[in-house]
Scaffold this active site. Sequence first.
Site, PDB file in Angstrom:
ATOM      1  N   HIS A   1      -7.707  -2.554   9.930  1.00 35.10           N
ATOM      2  CA  HIS A   1      -7.473  -2.582   8.475  1.00 35.10           C
ATOM      3  C   HIS A   1      -6.254  -3.431   8.116  1.00 35.10           C
ATOM      4  O   HIS A   1      -5.375  -3.671   8.939  1.00 35.10           O
ATOM      5  CB  HIS A   1      -7.357  -1.163   7.883  1.00 35.10           C
ATOM      6  CG  HIS A   1      -6.142  -0.389   8.250  1.00 35.10           C
ATOM      7  ND1 HIS A   1      -6.172   0.941   8.591  1.00 35.10           N
ATOM      8  CD2 HIS A   1      -4.832  -0.729   8.304  1.00 35.10           C
ATOM      9  CE1 HIS A   1      -4.956   1.378   8.824  1.00 35.10           C
ATOM     10  NE2 HIS A   1      -4.119   0.380   8.669  1.00 35.10           N
TER      11      HIS A   1
ATOM     12  N   GLU B   1      -9.928  -0.348   4.596  1.00 31.75           N
ATOM     13  CA  GLU B   1     -10.505   0.219   5.812  1.00 31.75           C
ATOM     14  C   GLU B   1     -11.854  -0.429   6.131  1.00 31.75           C
ATOM     15  O   GLU B   1     -12.558  -0.898   5.216  1.00 31.75           O
ATOM     16  CB  GLU B   1     -10.713   1.727   5.607  1.00 31.75           C
ATOM     17  CG  GLU B   1      -9.431   2.523   5.414  1.00 31.75           C
ATOM     18  CD  GLU B   1      -8.766   2.919   6.734  1.00 31.75           C
ATOM     19  OE1 GLU B   1      -8.638   2.050   7.620  1.00 31.75           O
ATOM     20  OE2 GLU B   1      -8.364   4.083   6.852  1.00 31.75           O
TER      21      GLU B   1
ATOM     22  N   ASN C   1      -7.564   0.189  13.312  1.00 29.25           N
ATOM     23  CA  ASN C   1      -9.008  -0.073  13.275  1.00 29.25           C
ATOM     24  C   ASN C   1      -9.301  -1.435  12.617  1.00 29.25           C
ATOM     25  O   ASN C   1     -10.399  -1.673  12.139  1.00 29.25           O
ATOM     26  CB  ASN C   1      -9.732   1.052  12.530  1.00 29.25           C
ATOM     27  CG  ASN C   1      -9.180   1.243  11.126  1.00 29.25           C
ATOM     28  OD1 ASN C   1      -8.386   0.431  10.655  1.00 29.25           O
ATOM     29  ND2 ASN C   1      -9.597   2.305  10.452  1.00 29.25           N
TER      30      ASN C   1
ATOM     31  N   ASP D   1       0.838  -1.203   0.000  1.00 31.42           N
ATOM     32  CA  ASP D   1       0.000   0.000   0.000  1.00 31.42           C
ATOM     33  C   ASP D   1       0.869   1.248   0.000  1.00 31.42           C
ATOM     34  O   ASP D   1       2.090   1.168   0.137  1.00 31.42           O
ATOM     35  CB  ASP D   1      -0.976  -0.018   1.192  1.00 31.42           C
ATOM     36  CG  ASP D   1      -0.270  -0.155   2.541  1.00 31.42           C
ATOM     37  OD1 ASP D   1       0.966  -0.197   2.583  1.00 31.42           O
ATOM     38  OD2 ASP D   1      -0.977  -0.221   3.562  1.00 31.42           O
TER      39      ASP D   1
HETATM   40  C1  GLP Z   1      -0.681   1.405   8.244  1.00 28.39           C
HETATM   41  C2  GLP Z   1      -0.351   0.645   6.947  1.00 28.39           C
HETATM   42  C3  GLP Z   1      -0.481  -0.831   7.100  1.00 28.39           C
HETATM   43  C4  GLP Z   1       0.237  -1.212   8.371  1.00 28.39           C
HETATM   44  C5  GLP Z   1      -0.591  -0.726   9.541  1.00 28.39           C
HETATM   45  C6  GLP Z   1      -0.003  -1.013  10.890  1.00 28.39           C
HETATM   46  O1  GLP Z   1      -1.825   2.162   8.070  1.00 28.39           O
HETATM   47  N1  GLP Z   1      -1.169   1.063   5.847  1.00 28.39           N
HETATM   48  O2  GLP Z   1       0.051  -1.493   5.968  1.00 28.39           O
HETATM   49  O3  GLP Z   1       0.384  -2.591   8.412  1.00 28.39           O
HETATM   50  O4  GLP Z   1      -0.916   0.630   9.411  1.00 28.39           O
HETATM   51  O5  GLP Z   1       1.063  -0.146  11.193  1.00 28.39           O
HETATM   52  P1  GLP Z   1       2.003  -0.340  12.444  1.00 28.39           P
HETATM   53  O6  GLP Z   1       2.791  -1.574  12.202  1.00 28.39           O
HETATM   54  O7  GLP Z   1       2.870   0.887  12.462  1.00 28.39           O
HETATM   55  O8  GLP Z   1       1.112  -0.445  13.636  1.00 28.39           O
END
Ligand code: GLP
Length: 242
Positions: free
Chosen positions: A138, A143, A136, A67
């Site tokens: 996702h 989302e 949340n 992403d």
């Molecule tokens: C972000 C990214 C995801 C990621 C997630 C968790 O929004 N789009 O691909 O896996 O949040 O992030 P973190 O590992 O910093 O908690």
Amino acid sequence: MKIIVTTNHEELSQRAADLVVDAVRAKPNLTLCLATGSTPTRTYELLAAPKNVKSDQFAQVSIIKLDEWGGLAMDDPATCEVYLQQHICQPLGINSERYLAFQSDSPTPEEECLRIQKALEKVDPIDLCILGLGANGHLGFNEPAEWLNPFPHVATLTQSTLQHPMTQQTDVAIPYGLTLGMANILQARQILLLVNGRHKRMLLEKLLASRITTGFPASFLWLHPNVTVICDQEANPGGHVR
Ligand code: GLP
């Protein structure tokens, strides 16, 4: 769903890195789809260890970017692009022929998503998809919503997602996200979900309740036959782990 509980983030990262190295040994031309964010950073650092780099372990591996934050220049420090270049592509010598990634600054983001879908259709399925768990529920930028999108798409980001620490690294207001869709993720041969920290415990508990709902996209992982969750003790909601 296989669940591995580790004592801390370091052990989680080591287990995840070992799993990737084993997968590359079994299939040197592995296709890896990678999330960014704080959870997998240490895993990627371990993968970029001199012994892996020197042994050309990743010489045939392909990388797909899961992403991206839309509307940012590709060299904006907040992008997933800069993150992956820095943590994976440069240290492991992944050249552009073995790298498929959304352009964050495409003037036509819908067409950019179509380009990614067409490119995905031309290659073998993703072998291993490494995911983090969004605040949340996702996955990528899929989302919570009334319905989920199977394919690469332009995502409307929620307030909680826009507060992700990566967004603090830019002054640009992020208008949208670009992400692989749920079918793209679920078509991977193997999925590795990494979850660490006290702040993720309730989310992991919700996932382990095994109720599949578009309101919690990670719950769709229950539809996949080969998912491994590696969590640390702080994220482990206890009784649910088998
Ligand atoms: C972000 C990214 C995801 C990621 C997630 C968790 O929004 N789009 O691909 O896996 O949040 O992030 P973190 O590992 O910093 O908690």
